[in-house]
Write an enzyme that holds these catalytic residues in place. Structure first.
Site, PDB file in Angstrom:
ATOM      1  N   GLY A 144      62.869   9.534  32.130  1.00 34.07           N
ATOM      2  CA  GLY A 144      62.220   9.244  33.635  1.00 34.07           C
ATOM      3  C   GLY A 144      62.090   9.768  34.690  1.00 34.07           C
ATOM      4  NE  ARG A 145      57.696  13.273  32.354  1.00 34.08           N
ATOM      5  CZ  ARG A 145      56.550  13.955  32.343  1.00 34.08           C
ATOM      6  NH1 ARG A 145      56.349  14.565  32.898  1.00 34.08           N
ATOM      7  NH2 ARG A 145      56.182  13.407  30.890  1.00 34.08           N
ATOM      8  CG  LEU A 146      65.457  10.674  38.616  1.00 32.90           C
ATOM      9  CD1 LEU A 146      64.373  11.169  39.905  1.00 32.90           C
ATOM     10  CD2 LEU A 146      66.708  10.035  39.059  1.00 32.90           C
TER      11      LEU A 146
END
Ligand SMILES: Cc1cc2nc3c(=O)[nH]c(=O)nc-3n(C[C@H](O)[C@H](O)[C@H](O)COP(=O)(O)O)c2cc1C
Length: 215
Positions: free
Chosen positions: A190-192
């Site tokens: 989730g690109r977090l």
């Protein structure tokens, strides 16, 4: 313009949480360095070294890291090279370890110092003869007329040198990047992504504080 906007990268590795982090940057670096060696990627010790000249103009290149411990990160090079001149004028550097295979990067900033003569000898001595010949014959970062000229210099030096190994020239030696900040970046779903940074805290008498950064 070549359109690369559809090139995708999915990050799926487990994240990096505070509770999993080693108590010091050097222990954490050691863990990740062992992981990248075990992952069998080419040149796991290749690191981008960024420097800037007296006017602040940035520059960067790859070197091979020769060692690390709590004092910092060591690499060998020519003190007379472009990076050497930049470091003489502005003894600070940034390092980036681009460990894509593990979806990781480590970023370091700090001041730079020359390692001592004996420590430089320890880096120089194990270099194979050809590497020593090349390092002496090539005045790193100077403009040369041709490949042939460089090869001729190496040949001449080879013929003139009767010993197996060459003495270390005074312009060749090691630098140590003494870290002020060491950031561990782990790509995640989730690109977090996780970014955990050790920052030297002089107020704490040489201690370190840990910060989480937004990705
Ligand atoms: C994989 C790789 C490893 C390298 N290792 C070193 C090194 O350990 N020391 C070095 O001086 N240059 C190394 N180089 C060459 C440097 O990238 C650079 O060309 C050279 O140091 C001159 O840089 P400068 O003109 O900015 O001083 C390496 C290059 C690559 C691609």
């Amino acid at each position: 313009m070549a359109d690369l906007s559809r090139m995708r990268r999915d990050y799926d590795r487990p994240g990096l949480r505070e509770e999993d982090l080693a108590p010091s940057w050097v222990e954490q670096f050691d863990r990740w360095f062992r992981d990248v060696v075990a992952a069998d990627v080419p040149d796991p010790n290749a690191v981008v070294v960024a420097t800037a000249d007296a006017d602040g103009a940035p520059d960067a290149r790859i070197v091979l890291l020769k060692g690390y411990d709590e004092a910092g990160f060591v690499f060998g090079t020519s003190y007379a090279s472009t990076k050497g001149a930049q470091l003489a004028a502005n003894p600070r550097a940034a390092l980036v370890f681009p460990w894509h295979a593990l979806q990781r990067q480590v970023r370091v900033t700090g001041r730079v110092e020359r390692i001592g003569e004996a420590a430089s000898d320890d880096l120089w001595d194990p270099r194979p003869r050809e590497a020593q010949l090349a390092a002496v014959a090539s005045v790193q970062s100077t403009v040369v007329d041709s490949r042939e000229e460089l090869e001729a210099r190496v040949r001449l030096l080879d013929e003139e040198t009767t010993t197996e190994k060459l003495p270390r020239p005074p312009v060749w030696g090691g630098y140590r990047v003494v870290p002020e900040r060491v950031e561990f970046w782990q790509g995640g779903p989730g690109r977090l992504h996780d970014r955990l940074r050790f920052v030297r805290d002089d107020e704490e008498g040489g201690g370190w504080v840990l910060q989480r950064l937004a990705p």
